[in-house]
Scaffold this active site. Structure first.
Site, mmCIF file in Angstrom:
data_model
loop_
_atom_site.group_PDB
_atom_site.id
_atom_site.type_symbol
_atom_site.label_atom_id
_atom_site.label_comp_id
_atom_site.label_asym_id
_atom_site.label_seq_id
_atom_site.Cartn_x
_atom_site.Cartn_y
_atom_site.Cartn_z
ATOM 1 N N GLU A 43 -12.468 -9.185 -6.369
ATOM 2 C CA GLU A 43 -11.398 -9.707 -7.214
ATOM 3 C C GLU A 43 -10.746 -10.141 -7.526
ATOM 4 O OE1 GLU A 43 -8.214 -5.425 -6.691
ATOM 5 O OE2 GLU A 43 -6.942 -7.399 -7.601
ATOM 6 N N LYS A 134 -5.426 2.124 -7.020
ATOM 7 C CA LYS A 134 -5.611 1.220 -5.946
ATOM 8 C C LYS A 134 -3.945 1.832 -5.913
ATOM 9 C CE LYS A 134 -2.945 -3.683 -5.948
ATOM 10 N NZ LYS A 134 -3.956 -4.507 -6.368
HETATM 11 O O1 LIG Z 1 -2.788 -7.270 -5.219
HETATM 12 C C1 LIG Z 1 -2.634 -7.021 -3.926
HETATM 13 C C2 LIG Z 1 -2.260 -7.637 -2.812
HETATM 14 O O2 LIG Z 1 -2.166 -9.327 -3.352
HETATM 15 C C3 LIG Z 1 -3.863 -7.953 -1.850
HETATM 16 O O3 LIG Z 1 -2.494 -7.388 -0.202
HETATM 17 P P1 LIG Z 1 -2.858 -8.653 0.734
HETATM 18 O O4 LIG Z 1 -2.845 -9.799 0.698
HETATM 19 O O5 LIG Z 1 -1.304 -8.418 1.509
HETATM 20 O O6 LIG Z 1 -4.626 -8.108 0.876
#
Ligand SMILES: O=C[C@H](O)COP(=O)(O)O
Length: 216
Positions: A43, A134
């Protein structure tokens, strides 16, 4: 059907790497390192400058890899979604649900994975044709919430993101998620330029995922 094939690839990937980075070069190297480590879901977020250019380059670069699925993240509006789709993004992720973004994704039959925190948001997303929501930020809930959301919405496919790491990966899958999004816990070494370490961490996720899938 292309949309179904993309959804299947996301489910098969299990771990979707949320790629951020201070510039295109860092994000590009991080993506290569992640794929080298065996993670096939990428992503690429629009917080990366010129994200659409990099999405196009990555889609081209990995066009011979049937298993690799490259989407756009942090898509906040329909205009950005269209830019991402035209660049070749195979799916679109948002931190929140946006009905116009859902419409443009439906127009091009591209999966839309919006961030949702409540049953109301999830219900609205489902009515707009969303196939996977999500759950964001997943760290605000924890794996036990999946059962509670799926009680009234058993048809819901959920991808928790935010705070997902090696320590809680098994708990999320045992709770019944379709896939997970992982950013910081996977990409931390990339900010220091250590892309070999990113590959090693990715390998750990793949190994753990294989173990989890053999048990679930
Ligand atoms: O949008 C998603 C986040 O930036 C991902 O979260 P994370 O860094 O805690 O895995």
């Amino acid at each position: 059907m292309k949309k179904m094939s993309i959804l299947n690839k996301l489910e098969k990937a299990g771990v979707i790497a949320v790629v951020r980075g201070k510039n295109k070069e860092e994000a590009s190297k991080a993506t290569d390192a992640i794929i080298k480590g065996g993670i096939t879901g990428i992503e690429l977020t629009f917080t990366v400058p010129n994200a659409e250019e990099l999405i196009g380059e990555l889609v081209e670069k990995y066009s011979d890899r049937e298993d690799v699925v490259i989407g756009a993240g942090t898509v906040l509006d329909a205009v950005t979604a269209r830019i991402a789709i035209m660049a070749g993004a195979e799916y679109v992720v948002s931190p929140c649900f946006d009905a116009e973004t859902a419409e443009i994704c439906n127009l091009y039959q591209i999966p839309y994975l919006p961030g949702c925190m409540t049953i109301t948001e999830m219900k609205d997303a489902l009515k707009s044709g969303v196939d996977i929501v999500k759950l964001f930020p997943g760290s605000a809930f924890g794996p036990s919430i999946i059962k509670a959301f799926k009680a009234p919405l058993p048809q819901l496919n959920i991808m928790p993101t935010g705070g997902v790491g090696l320590d809680n990966l098994a708990d999320w899958f045992k709770a019944g998620v379709t896939c997970v999004g992982v950013g910081g816990n996977l990409l931390a070494p990339a900010a220091k330029g250590d892309f070999a370490a990113v590959t090693e961490v990715a390998k750990e996720y793949v190994a753990k995922l294989e173990l989890i899938k053999s048990e679930v």
